[in-house]
Design an enzyme around this catalytic site. Structure first.
Site, PDB file in Angstrom:
ATOM      1  N   ARG A  23      -6.728 -31.139  21.580  1.00 54.84           N
ATOM      2  CA  ARG A  23      -7.896 -30.748  20.765  1.00 54.84           C
ATOM      3  C   ARG A  23      -8.948 -31.865  20.805  1.00 54.84           C
ATOM      4  O   ARG A  23      -8.878 -32.841  20.029  1.00 54.84           O
ATOM      5  CB  ARG A  23      -7.477 -30.468  19.321  1.00 54.84           C
ATOM      6  CG  ARG A  23      -8.643 -30.201  18.393  1.00 54.84           C
ATOM      7  CD  ARG A  23      -9.345 -28.902  18.661  1.00 54.84           C
ATOM      8  NE  ARG A  23      -8.459 -27.760  18.498  1.00 54.84           N
ATOM      9  CZ  ARG A  23      -8.772 -26.546  18.948  1.00 54.84           C
ATOM     10  NH1 ARG A  23      -9.909 -26.345  19.573  1.00 54.84           N
ATOM     11  NH2 ARG A  23      -7.932 -25.557  18.785  1.00 54.84           N
ATOM     12  N   ARG A  70      -6.285 -26.378  31.814  1.00 54.22           N
ATOM     13  CA  ARG A  70      -6.196 -27.466  30.811  1.00 54.22           C
ATOM     14  C   ARG A  70      -4.787 -27.666  30.288  1.00 54.22           C
ATOM     15  O   ARG A  70      -4.551 -28.612  29.538  1.00 54.22           O
ATOM     16  CB  ARG A  70      -7.164 -27.209  29.657  1.00 54.22           C
ATOM     17  CG  ARG A  70      -6.840 -25.983  28.837  1.00 54.22           C
ATOM     18  CD  ARG A  70      -7.797 -25.822  27.653  1.00 54.22           C
ATOM     19  NE  ARG A  70      -7.436 -24.650  26.851  1.00 54.22           N
ATOM     20  CZ  ARG A  70      -7.926 -24.412  25.649  1.00 54.22           C
ATOM     21  NH1 ARG A  70      -8.822 -25.249  25.123  1.00 54.22           N
ATOM     22  NH2 ARG A  70      -7.561 -23.347  24.962  1.00 54.22           N
ATOM     23  N   HIS A 103     -15.592 -28.224  28.325  1.00 54.59           N
ATOM     24  CA  HIS A 103     -15.644 -27.945  26.874  1.00 54.59           C
ATOM     25  C   HIS A 103     -15.785 -29.254  26.073  1.00 54.59           C
ATOM     26  O   HIS A 103     -14.932 -29.584  25.246  1.00 54.59           O
ATOM     27  CB  HIS A 103     -14.349 -27.212  26.510  1.00 54.59           C
ATOM     28  CG  HIS A 103     -14.378 -26.471  25.212  1.00 54.59           C
ATOM     29  ND1 HIS A 103     -14.534 -27.078  23.987  1.00 54.59           N
ATOM     30  CD2 HIS A 103     -14.240 -25.160  24.938  1.00 54.59           C
ATOM     31  CE1 HIS A 103     -14.498 -26.176  23.030  1.00 54.59           C
ATOM     32  NE2 HIS A 103     -14.330 -25.001  23.574  1.00 54.59           N
ATOM     33  N   ASP A 135     -21.377 -20.693  17.181  1.00 57.96           N
ATOM     34  CA  ASP A 135     -20.580 -20.456  18.383  1.00 57.96           C
ATOM     35  C   ASP A 135     -21.449 -19.615  19.320  1.00 57.96           C
ATOM     36  O   ASP A 135     -21.335 -18.393  19.365  1.00 57.96           O
ATOM     37  CB  ASP A 135     -19.285 -19.724  18.018  1.00 57.96           C
ATOM     38  CG  ASP A 135     -18.300 -19.716  19.179  1.00 57.96           C
ATOM     39  OD1 ASP A 135     -17.146 -19.286  18.976  1.00 57.96           O
ATOM     40  OD2 ASP A 135     -18.688 -20.131  20.288  1.00 57.96           O
ATOM     41  N   GLU A 150     -21.181 -27.445  25.722  1.00 58.00           N
ATOM     42  CA  GLU A 150     -20.337 -27.230  26.904  1.00 58.00           C
ATOM     43  C   GLU A 150     -21.158 -26.700  28.080  1.00 58.00           C
ATOM     44  O   GLU A 150     -21.707 -25.601  28.009  1.00 58.00           O
ATOM     45  CB  GLU A 150     -19.241 -26.228  26.539  1.00 58.00           C
ATOM     46  CG  GLU A 150     -18.527 -26.553  25.235  1.00 58.00           C
ATOM     47  CD  GLU A 150     -17.816 -25.350  24.634  1.00 58.00           C
ATOM     48  OE1 GLU A 150     -17.431 -24.452  25.397  1.00 58.00           O
ATOM     49  OE2 GLU A 150     -17.665 -25.317  23.404  1.00 58.00           O
TER      50      GLU A 150
HETATM   51  O1  TA6 Z   1     -16.298 -22.827  23.267  1.00 58.00           O
HETATM   52  C1  TA6 Z   1     -16.264 -22.212  22.003  1.00 58.00           C
HETATM   53  C2  TA6 Z   1     -14.926 -21.507  21.840  1.00 58.00           C
HETATM   54  O2  TA6 Z   1     -14.792 -20.449  22.744  1.00 58.00           O
HETATM   55  C3  TA6 Z   1     -14.815 -21.058  20.381  1.00 58.00           C
HETATM   56  O3  TA6 Z   1     -14.949 -19.661  20.258  1.00 58.00           O
HETATM   57  C4  TA6 Z   1     -13.432 -21.578  19.970  1.00 58.00           C
HETATM   58  O4  TA6 Z   1     -12.438 -20.639  20.293  1.00 58.00           O
HETATM   59  C5  TA6 Z   1     -13.342 -22.842  20.824  1.00 58.00           C
HETATM   60  O5  TA6 Z   1     -13.840 -22.423  22.092  1.00 58.00           O
HETATM   61  C6  TA6 Z   1     -11.994 -23.511  20.873  1.00 58.00           C
HETATM   62  O6  TA6 Z   1     -11.114 -22.773  21.648  1.00 58.00           O
HETATM   63  P1  TA6 Z   1      -9.588 -23.347  21.783  1.00 58.00           P
HETATM   64  O7  TA6 Z   1      -8.862 -22.354  22.625  1.00 58.00           O
HETATM   65  O8  TA6 Z   1      -9.681 -24.708  22.448  1.00 58.00           O
HETATM   66  O9  TA6 Z   1      -9.074 -23.471  20.368  1.00 58.00           O
END
Ligand code: TA6
Length: 296
Positions: free
Chosen positions: A58, A81, A159, A204, A263
């Site tokens: 995370r 990932r 991301h 988002d 991102e």
């Molecule tokens: O990039 C934004 C997103 O798609 C959000 O909708 C949220 O889901 C975030 O990514 C985190 O995703 P993850 O799978 O890493 O918890």
């Protein structure tokens, strides 16, 4: 330098002679630290991040491939990932010179298992390099190596989680007046208003056809992150805010205040590669001291 990181997961530490550094786990080819020459951390990693496969880390810079979010049948953000990448000693020549930069080359190829869920073979080469000014560059090269003449199509994102002092003191410049898909309103299309983006609730948004340069201004730290991207037309801006933060086990309830994801992505127009074809994209991040916000 290769060393054991959290839970014994291997990571590479790149140190630049002027003092900046980068750490990348072979798990996910996941950059988890990018420090300037004053040893200040530029990226956010949650204090509750679970460094344990198959849970993605995370924070840092997760690689979303071959699928962004739930735009397909794979797990959220694809499997790159949460796979173990390898270090490639002498990769085919990269499009960028690295003569005055430190770098590491990572490689991912699908396993038999992967081919069951995504029936394509590919070579994904990621070059992570650090420049004398501490700028971090990620160059991705993804080649379709299907033996059966089949093309494949994918979506992609770096991301990136930026570390900020206080999300309510952050603004993003470069995305004004653009169209975006709002993920909090089942991805309906809207147009952004005319001035810089500021934050006071969950966001988002997938901004479409964005400029090559985007700025993230952290007022309190007097620091601006400059994002430069090539071949990545879209940009996702995400902050879960308080309610969603509480639903994430690997994210502290208050941590939304110290992070912002911006991102560089290819989402609206998925990328199709024919066998033998290679897709090359570049992300360059730098952090510069910024004077007060213009016009505030
Ligand atoms: O990039 C934004 C997103 O798609 C959000 O909708 C949220 O889901 C975030 O990514 C985190 O995703 P993850 O799978 O890493 O918890």
């Amino acid at each position: 330098e290769i060393t054991k990181g959290i839970n014994g997961l291997e990571k590479v530490i790149l140190r630049e002679t002027h003092g900046s550094s980068v750490e990348v786990y072979l798990y996910g080819a996941h950059v988890t630290s990018w420090k300037n020459e004053h040893n200040e951390e530029m990226l956010f990693v949650s204090s509750k991040a679970i460094f344990k496969p198959p849970k993605p880390i995370r924070g840092g810079i997760p690689i979303c491939f071959p699928q962004f979010s739930n735009l397909g049948l794979l797990e959220a953000h694809g499997f790159a990932r949460n796979r173990l990448w390898t270090i490639e000693a002498d990769p085919p020549p990269f499009p960028s010179n690295v003569n005055d930069r430190v770098f590491v080359d990572l490689l991912l190829k699908p396993t038999e298992e992967d081919m069951k869920i995504w029936p394509h073979s590919f070579e994904y080469r990621l070059r992570i390099t650090l420049g004398p000014g501490g700028d971090l560059m990620l160059i991705s090269r993804i080649r379709n190596t299907n033996a059966d003449a089949k093309p494949f199509t994918f979506t992609f994102a770096y991301h990136t989680y930026f570390s900020v002092s206080d999300i309510s003191e952050v603004r993003v410049e470069g995305l004004e007046t653009l169209d975006y898909l709002d993920n909090t309103k089942n991805r309906e299309r809207y147009t952004e208003q005319g001035d810089a983006i500021t934050f006071e609730s969950e966001i988002d948004k997938i901004y479409l056809s964005t400029p090559t340069k985007i700025a993230v201004l952290d007022h309190e730290k007097k620091r601006t992150f400059v994002i430069r991207k090539e071949g990545l037309p879209d940009a996702v801006v995400w902050n879960p805010w308080d309610k969603k933060a509480k639903t994430m086990a690997d994210f502290g309830d208050e941590e939304y205040k110290q992070m912002l994801c911006v991102e560089a992505a290819a989402i609206e127009k998925p990328v199709t590669l024919k066998p033998g074809e290679e897709w090359k994209v570049r992300l360059e991040l730098s952090a510069v001291p910024s004077s007060y916000f213009s016009g505030q």
